[in-house]
Design an enzyme around this catalytic site. Structure first.
Site, mmCIF file in Angstrom:
data_model
loop_
_atom_site.group_PDB
_atom_site.id
_atom_site.type_symbol
_atom_site.label_atom_id
_atom_site.label_comp_id
_atom_site.label_asym_id
_atom_site.label_seq_id
_atom_site.Cartn_x
_atom_site.Cartn_y
_atom_site.Cartn_z
ATOM 1 C CD GLU A 85 -1.785 -2.344 1.616
ATOM 2 O OE1 GLU A 85 -0.597 -2.594 1.931
ATOM 3 O OE2 GLU A 85 -2.712 -3.163 1.751
ATOM 4 C CG PHE A 95 -9.865 -9.163 11.538
ATOM 5 C CD1 PHE A 95 -8.607 -9.560 11.969
ATOM 6 C CD2 PHE A 95 -10.170 -9.239 10.185
ATOM 7 C CE1 PHE A 95 -7.663 -10.023 11.062
ATOM 8 C CE2 PHE A 95 -9.228 -9.718 9.276
ATOM 9 C CZ PHE A 95 -7.974 -10.097 9.721
ATOM 10 C CD GLN A 96 -7.536 -7.007 7.898
ATOM 11 O OE1 GLN A 96 -8.451 -6.798 7.125
ATOM 12 N NE2 GLN A 96 -6.387 -7.544 7.536
ATOM 13 C CE LYS A 119 -17.261 -6.338 3.814
ATOM 14 N NZ LYS A 119 -16.558 -7.602 4.073
ATOM 15 C CG MET A 166 22.766 11.359 2.973
ATOM 16 S SD MET A 166 23.986 12.469 2.243
ATOM 17 C CE MET A 166 23.073 13.146 0.864
HETATM 18 C C1 LIG Z 1 12.504 5.240 5.092
HETATM 19 C C2 LIG Z 1 13.798 5.869 5.429
HETATM 20 N N1 LIG Z 1 14.593 5.315 6.373
HETATM 21 C C3 LIG Z 1 15.783 5.869 6.668
HETATM 22 C C4 LIG Z 1 16.199 7.021 6.047
HETATM 23 C C5 LIG Z 1 17.535 7.659 6.423
HETATM 24 N N2 LIG Z 1 18.434 7.679 5.258
HETATM 25 C C6 LIG Z 1 18.622 8.780 4.505
HETATM 26 S S1 LIG Z 1 19.632 8.512 3.211
HETATM 27 C C7 LIG Z 1 19.900 6.912 3.656
HETATM 28 C C8 LIG Z 1 20.797 6.032 2.864
HETATM 29 C C9 LIG Z 1 20.241 5.691 1.536
HETATM 30 O O1 LIG Z 1 21.033 4.682 0.975
HETATM 31 P P1 LIG Z 1 20.942 4.305 -0.550
HETATM 32 O O2 LIG Z 1 19.527 4.152 -0.964
HETATM 33 O O3 LIG Z 1 21.810 3.134 -0.811
HETATM 34 O O4 LIG Z 1 21.473 5.601 -1.275
HETATM 35 P P2 LIG Z 1 22.909 6.308 -1.290
HETATM 36 O O5 LIG Z 1 22.897 7.349 -0.205
HETATM 37 O O6 LIG Z 1 23.937 5.255 -1.059
HETATM 38 O O7 LIG Z 1 22.985 6.925 -2.635
HETATM 39 C C10 LIG Z 1 19.187 6.610 4.813
HETATM 40 C C11 LIG Z 1 19.212 5.303 5.499
HETATM 41 C C12 LIG Z 1 15.320 7.577 5.090
HETATM 42 N N3 LIG Z 1 15.608 8.709 4.446
HETATM 43 N N4 LIG Z 1 14.146 6.973 4.785
#
Ligand SMILES: Cc1ncc(C[n+]2csc(CCOP(=O)(O)OP(=O)(O)O)c2C)c(N)n1
Lengths: 568, 163
Positions: free
Chosen positions: A50, A112-113, A162, A478
């Site tokens: 979803e 439920f749900q 529902k 990052m």
């Molecule tokens: C749902 C979610 N969880 C955690 C984060 C924190 N976060 C920001 S950038 C990142 C790393 C992303 O890694 P990747 O997709 O491999 O991209 P890269 O930075 O290596 O290009 C994380 C964990 C986020 N932005 N979104």
């Protein structure tokens, strides 16, 4: 004739001209799915989660100017959708999300749900409704579409129990809608527009800072006219990219944490800043006190009064539709006899050229290891700047924003406000469905793509020839970058171990996968992928695991306190 | 600064939680909040007492106005206004304290609305600070229970908040 609540809901979607509903069935929405089954005007796209339904509806909306629609069941259906809803809310994307609810007589019994969908989503929707009687479905959905799209747009949730979806009542779709407490159309104050025009005409160092509001308001035209008329530099935020053509010489790049030096210095040192549909986000202006430490006049145009003087006090607030206000501003400026101060502008541009010459986006090309920036540059070249590019969240997102030059609005589609990993692929599905013949690329990381990788199956079912550009650096890049800079190189849980073989994975879903390990293969692989017009191609680029995004204004610092690539 | 914000909103389920949720989500302070339907039963009137800098109060008003069900918002503190709060207080009233408490209630224009051989229950209205002073004026050990409604406010003279 009497119809069931479910039939009425679908009739409303038809009346609104809805082309696609992105959804996932379940107990509480069975009647609605039944009503969908009995018609073929509104097409349903069955996602695999979803969250993806909402992101796909969101991508559909961002790339058009239409309201995106998602349909989910009660309980886990709604909770899975929440991330998507919050993502849309933070970026002001118009969505209508219909959720099933347990039958009225079960509400409050921990049935439920059952979850309190209206309660759970309250802080991340523009508005939401629980429909208690089928006779209210039509008027509620009419309001939902109106609220989603008007004023500052946003997601609206309509929760339908529902039993209500099976209750029979007369169907009448209201022709118009009136909400006595909601007046989104405002005539901008003429006096303020005049004052703004005067400030801009008198400016020695004008700067235009345009955000996502320009894209949402379809105001790229008047913005471009105004920037050209003023001869001023223009910067577009992460959400505003494409609002002003990136290849134009007056464009100085993106501002903010990973913005160009010239954009940030321009924001800091201008004497008149015109903010258009932007909100002085912490990722854009950095430290508020530092930003406020230099004198400048600020004009702020925004549809949402609450965005004005929220983080930064402004001198001339103008509340109104961005496109309309820009148009009026243009009229005033054009009718003015005042000549622009060309000497001042020339000196300002000279200063900007000097900042520009730092070439903040330069990176060291390597012929041994693939640089992520290089992949994006090639992507730009090969798609001739004409692709729809969706992105996930991380370094690859910043590289895309920096190196892909967007000349048109609604081409760059990313989760800016919430920063939702897992957004890219489902958003690309929505984009591709909205633009069947268009080139759609999803730039992602090996971390992000795994957050909604199941959607490769949806792409197969609906034959969506998206090109997945995975910049696979084997790290949550990052996160790793912040750990390198601010946490003493302690790479706590940011290494992505046990990665799948993405080529085989793509193949398992019935797509094409290509592994690219050498810089010299990047271009060929991209060409091959884009030549496969009818197929989804998953490109697994093994990129430099140590690469960082530069320049960088660290969190809490001021816009002129930049770290450049060569500083480290 | 302390501000009293008055608002009219649709008398609908969930409207109150939107307001309360807004304050908690954005970290605004609520000193008190009162709400009840008005003579037009489609509308509820709410009085919120809050504190914050001018910038925060400005944001609070803008954010309240943004809520779809909010019909009108005014800051009563911007002009002349009246403010009243109701308090019910149950006091231990035995022996010589009994006379003393009755006198205090009179001084503060309170009314004794329930009497038992050990207690008085006093009804008192006024500004919040008047109610505070009453409580300060009484021996703490005699206070058994208090309940306060929070402030309701209205503009003076021609200042009217109505649809
Ligand atoms: C749902 C979610 N969880 C955690 C984060 C924190 N976060 C920001 S950038 C990142 C790393 C992303 O890694 P990747 O997709 O491999 O991209 P890269 O930075 O290596 O290009 C994380 C964990 C986020 N932005 N979104």
């Amino acid at each position: 004739m009497e119809l069931t609540g479910a039939e009425i809901a679908i009739r409303c979607l038809q009346e609104e001209g809805v082309e696609y509903v992105f959804g996932y069935p379940g107990g509480a929405v069975l009647f609605i799915y039944d009503a969908l089954f009995n018609q073929d005007q509104v097409k349903h796209v069955l996602v695999r989660h979803e969250q993806a339904a909402v992101h796909a509806a969101d991508g559909y909306s961002r790339s058009t100017d239409k309201v995106g629609v998602a349909l989910v069941t009660s309980g886990p259906g709604v909770t899975n959708a929440v991330t998507g809803i919050a993502t849309a809310y933070m970026d002001s994307i118009p969505l209508v999300v219909i959720s099933g609810q347990v039958s009225s007589n079960f509400i409050g019994e921990d049935a439920f749900q059952e979850v309190d969908a209206v309660g759970i989503t309250r802080p991340c929707v523009k508005h939401n409704f629980l429909v208690k009687d089928a006779k209210d479905i039509a008027s509620t959905l009419k309001k939902a579409f109106y609220l989603a799209k008007s004023g500052r747009p946003g997601p609206v949730l309509v929760d339908i129990p529902k039993d209500v979806s099976n209750q029979k009542v007369e169907f009448n779709y209201p022709a118009s809608v009136h909400i006595r407490s909601y007046h989104p159309e405002r005539q901008a104050d003429a006096g303020s527009i005049k004052r703004a025009a005067q400030l801009l005409a008198d400016a020695k160092r004008p700067m235009i800072y345009a955000g996502g509001g320009v894209v949402l308001a379809d105001a790229a035209g008047p913005l471009t006219d105004l920037v050209r008329l003023l001869g001023a530099p223009c910067t577009n935020t992460l959400m505003g990219l494409g609002g002003y053509p990136a290849t134009d010489k007056q464009f100085v790049g993106m501002p903010g944490m990973h913005g160009t030096y010239e954009a940030n210095m321009g924001m800091q040192h201008c004497d008149v800043l015109l903010a258009v549909g932007a909100r002085f986000d912490d990722r854009v202006i950095g430290n508020v006190a530092h930003f406020g430490s230099v004198p400048r006049k600020i004009i702020h145009i925004d549809i949402d009064p609450a965005s004005i003087s929220k983080r930064v006090q402004v001198d001339v607030p103008i509340v109104g539709d961005v496109g309309q206000v820009l148009g009026e501003l243009l009229t005033v400026l054009r009718s003015s006899k005042q000549k622009p101060d060309t000497a001042a502008l020339e000196a300002w541009w000279k200063q900007i050229a000097e900042w520009r010459s730092r070439n903040a986006l330069k990176y060291r090309y390597s012929d041994e290891v693939i640089k992520p920036q290089f992949v994006i540059e090639k992507l730009y070249e090969i798609t001739r700047g004409d692709a729809f590019v969706t992105s996930d969240v991380g370094q690859h997102q910043m590289f895309s924003a920096q190196y892909y030059k967007f000349d048109q609005p609604r081409r760059w589609i990313n989760s800016g406000g919430l920063g939702t990993m897992g957004f890219g692929l489902p958003a690309a599905m929505g984009v591709q469905l909205a633009h069947p013949g268009a080139t759609v690329a999803c730039v992602t990381g090996e971390g992000s793509i795994q957050m909604n990788i199941q959607e490769l199956s949806t792409c197969k079912q609906f034959r969506l020839p998206i090109k997945v550009i995975a910049l696979n650096n084997r790290y949550l890049g990052m996160v790793r970058q912040w750990q390198e800079f601010f946490h003493g190189n302690r790479y706590s849980q940011s290494y992505m171990d046990a990665l799948p073989d993405f080529v085989k994975l793509a193949e398992a879903y019935g797509h094409v996968g290509i592994l690219v390990e050498k810089p010299s293969d990047v271009e060929g692989a991209l060409r091959e992928a884009f030549a496969r017009k009818d197929e989804l191609v998953f490109l697994d680029f093994r990129t430099d695991p140590t690469e960082n995004v530069f320049p960088m204004v660290p969190g809490g610092k001021g816009l002129s306190e930049v770290i450049f690539a060569e500083d480290l | 600064m302390r501000h009293i914000i008055s608002l009219l909103m649709e008398n609908e389920a969930g409207a109150l939680s939107r307001v309360a949720g807004l304050f908690s989500a954005r970290g605004y302070n609520i000193e008190s909040l009162t709400v009840a339907p008005t003579e037009d039963e489609t509308l509820s009137r709410m009085t919120i007492v809050t504190r914050g800098s001018d910038a925060i109060i400005e944001q609070i008003k803008k954010q309240l106005n943004k809520l779809i069900e909010v019909v009108a918002v005014i800051d009563l503190t911007d002009g002349d206004h009246l403010e009243r709060e109701l308090m019910l207080v149950k006091l231990r009233a035995q022996g010589e304290a009994r006379e003393e408490l009755k006198r205090m209630a009179d001084i503060f224009r309170g009314r004794i609305i329930d009497v038992s051989d050990k207690t008085y229950t006093i009804e008192l209205t006024g500004t919040g600070s008047k109610l505070d002073s009453f409580l300060h004026a009484i021996d703490r050990n005699l206070i058994l229970e208090t309940v306060r409604t929070g402030s309701s406010g209205i503009g003076r003279g021609d200042r009217i908040l109505k649809l």
